[in-house]
Design an enzyme around this catalytic site. Structure first.
Site, PDB file in Angstrom:
ATOM      1  N   LYS A  53     -18.766  23.650  -0.915  1.00  0.00           N
ATOM      2  CA  LYS A  53     -19.749  24.034  -1.944  1.00  0.00           C
ATOM      3  C   LYS A  53     -21.166  23.986  -1.373  1.00  0.00           C
ATOM      4  O   LYS A  53     -22.012  24.820  -1.686  1.00  0.00           O
ATOM      5  CB  LYS A  53     -19.607  23.106  -3.159  1.00  0.00           C
ATOM      6  CG  LYS A  53     -18.377  23.448  -3.988  1.00  0.00           C
ATOM      7  CD  LYS A  53     -17.949  22.358  -4.949  1.00  0.00           C
ATOM      8  CE  LYS A  53     -16.596  22.756  -5.547  1.00  0.00           C
ATOM      9  NZ  LYS A  53     -15.931  21.714  -6.285  1.00  0.00           N
ATOM     10  N   GLN A  97     -17.045  16.291  -9.099  1.00  0.00           N
ATOM     11  CA  GLN A  97     -15.835  16.626  -8.354  1.00  0.00           C
ATOM     12  C   GLN A  97     -14.653  15.790  -8.863  1.00  0.00           C
ATOM     13  O   GLN A  97     -14.756  14.566  -8.949  1.00  0.00           O
ATOM     14  CB  GLN A  97     -16.067  16.374  -6.853  1.00  0.00           C
ATOM     15  CG  GLN A  97     -14.926  16.818  -5.971  1.00  0.00           C
ATOM     16  CD  GLN A  97     -14.722  18.337  -5.970  1.00  0.00           C
ATOM     17  OE1 GLN A  97     -15.672  19.092  -5.891  1.00  0.00           O
ATOM     18  NE2 GLN A  97     -13.471  18.755  -6.080  1.00  0.00           N
ATOM     19  N   ASP A 120     -18.960  24.339 -14.189  1.00  0.00           N
ATOM     20  CA  ASP A 120     -17.503  24.338 -14.033  1.00  0.00           C
ATOM     21  C   ASP A 120     -16.827  24.821 -15.323  1.00  0.00           C
ATOM     22  O   ASP A 120     -15.638  25.139 -15.319  1.00  0.00           O
ATOM     23  CB  ASP A 120     -17.013  22.904 -13.730  1.00  0.00           C
ATOM     24  CG  ASP A 120     -16.497  22.747 -12.307  1.00  0.00           C
ATOM     25  OD1 ASP A 120     -16.255  23.775 -11.649  1.00  0.00           O
ATOM     26  OD2 ASP A 120     -16.333  21.596 -11.870  1.00  0.00           O
TER      27      ASP A 120
END
Ligand code: NDP
Length: 284
Positions: A53, A97, A120
């Site tokens: 990322k 994460q 997300d």
């Protein structure tokens, strides 16, 4: 019949080039798109994903702020970091994460991300908006799958779609997206009876199970579009998806490979969502 391969690498490169160009425009106008990523603990796979990322951000002209926290971080400490990032106008996207260590409740943490920074698309607010057809951040993996499907020119409208897997991050939002595109959607999971027969009827088959070779050639309908979300290791240690690729590719019209498929598009969609968050922040 040999399927046309859906080239995730080429599609992702195109998406990232678009993001880069738009990010440049935003920066010229005084907004510096920024993604904050919180990583708790030292899970090796998570560390690899987060590093990816970071590279994607650099490639797209997006600032990245990586917070690497120790494995014994408490939920209260993590929520504190989140609150700080939530209040920071210079941060447009926040991503935690997963998976998180056992002492932290992921649902509690995800719910603490402001919906307008939830790149997300995992917060209950964005999930609810997705289900009710309102503007939202769509989770990156299903968004990538849909873009791959659309790249084939095949319209989901009126078609039979089967999604294997019902996780909150892949299966459920994937089903919602296909439904919003007017497909007739069946969601299969570990308790489904007659799964092979259902798959064999699918004009669009999305596999998000997490088991190498789960979708056999017999489960693929001739002419189907097959999207393979799975990321697994074969017994020989090779990276592979959920679909037994060679026999499936003999029957499908379109198929996405692993590697070189959904994974790359997932990463590209995160960049796209972050850019959108930065654009939205300008308009407030
Ligand atoms: P989960 O483990 O959360 O969900 C797996 C789903 O598969 C569950 O709904 C489960 O059913 C179902 N399932 C498991 N075994 C069977 C079975 N024998 N028959 C039918 N259904 C079964 O996984 P995720 O959704 O998070 O991920 C799925 C796969 O996609 C993994 O390989 C993961 O690594 C990969 N992935 C890839 C991404 C990418 O960027 N390419 C991003 C995210 C995930 P039940 O609900 O009944 O338990």
């Amino acid at each position: 019949m040999a399927a046309q391969i859906i080239d995730g690498k080429a599609l992702a490169a195109r998406v990232k080039a678009e993001v880069r160009a738009e990010a440049e425009q935003l920066r010229a106008a005084g907004t510096y798109p920024c993604l904050a990523v919180l990583l708790v603990g030292d899970d090796p796979a998570s560390a690899v994903y987060v590093a990816g990322k970071e590279r994607d951000c650099a490639e797209c002209g997006i600032e990245s702020r990586m917070l690497r926290l120790p494995a014994d971080t408490t939920q209260a400490q993590l929520l504190c970091h989140l609150a700080r990032l939530a209040a920071d106008d210079g941060v447009h996207g926040i991503l935690v994460q997963l998976p998180l260590p056992a002492q932290i409740d992921p649902q509690r943490v995800i719910a603490a991300i402001p919906p307008q920074k939830d790149v997300d698309g995992f917060t209950p607010v964005n999930m609810g908006r997705l289900l009710t057809g309102q503007p939202c951040f769509v989770p990156c993996t299903p968004a990538g799958c849909l873009a791959m499907l659309q790249s084939t020119g095949l319209s989901p409208a009126g078609r039979r779609a089967v999604v294997v897997g019902r996780s909150n991050i892949v299966g459920k939002p994937m089903a919602a997206l296909l439904l919003a595109q007017d497909a007739t959607v069946t969601v299969c999971h570990s308790k489904t009876q007659g799964l092979a027969e259902l798959c064999a009827e699918a004009e669009i088959l999305v596999a998000a199970v997490g088991r190498a070779g789960f979708i056999t050639g017999e489960m693929v309908r001739p002419g189907a579009a097959v999207i393979d979300v799975g990321i697994n290791r074969s017994p020989g240690g090779r990276l592979c998806g959920d679909v037994d690729f060679a026999p499936a590719a003999q029957k499908a019209a379109f198929i996405s490979p692993v590697p070189g498929g959904v994974g790359l598009m997932t990463r590209a969609m995160l960049m796209k969502n972050t850019l959108r968050a930065a654009r939205m922040a300008r308009q407030v």
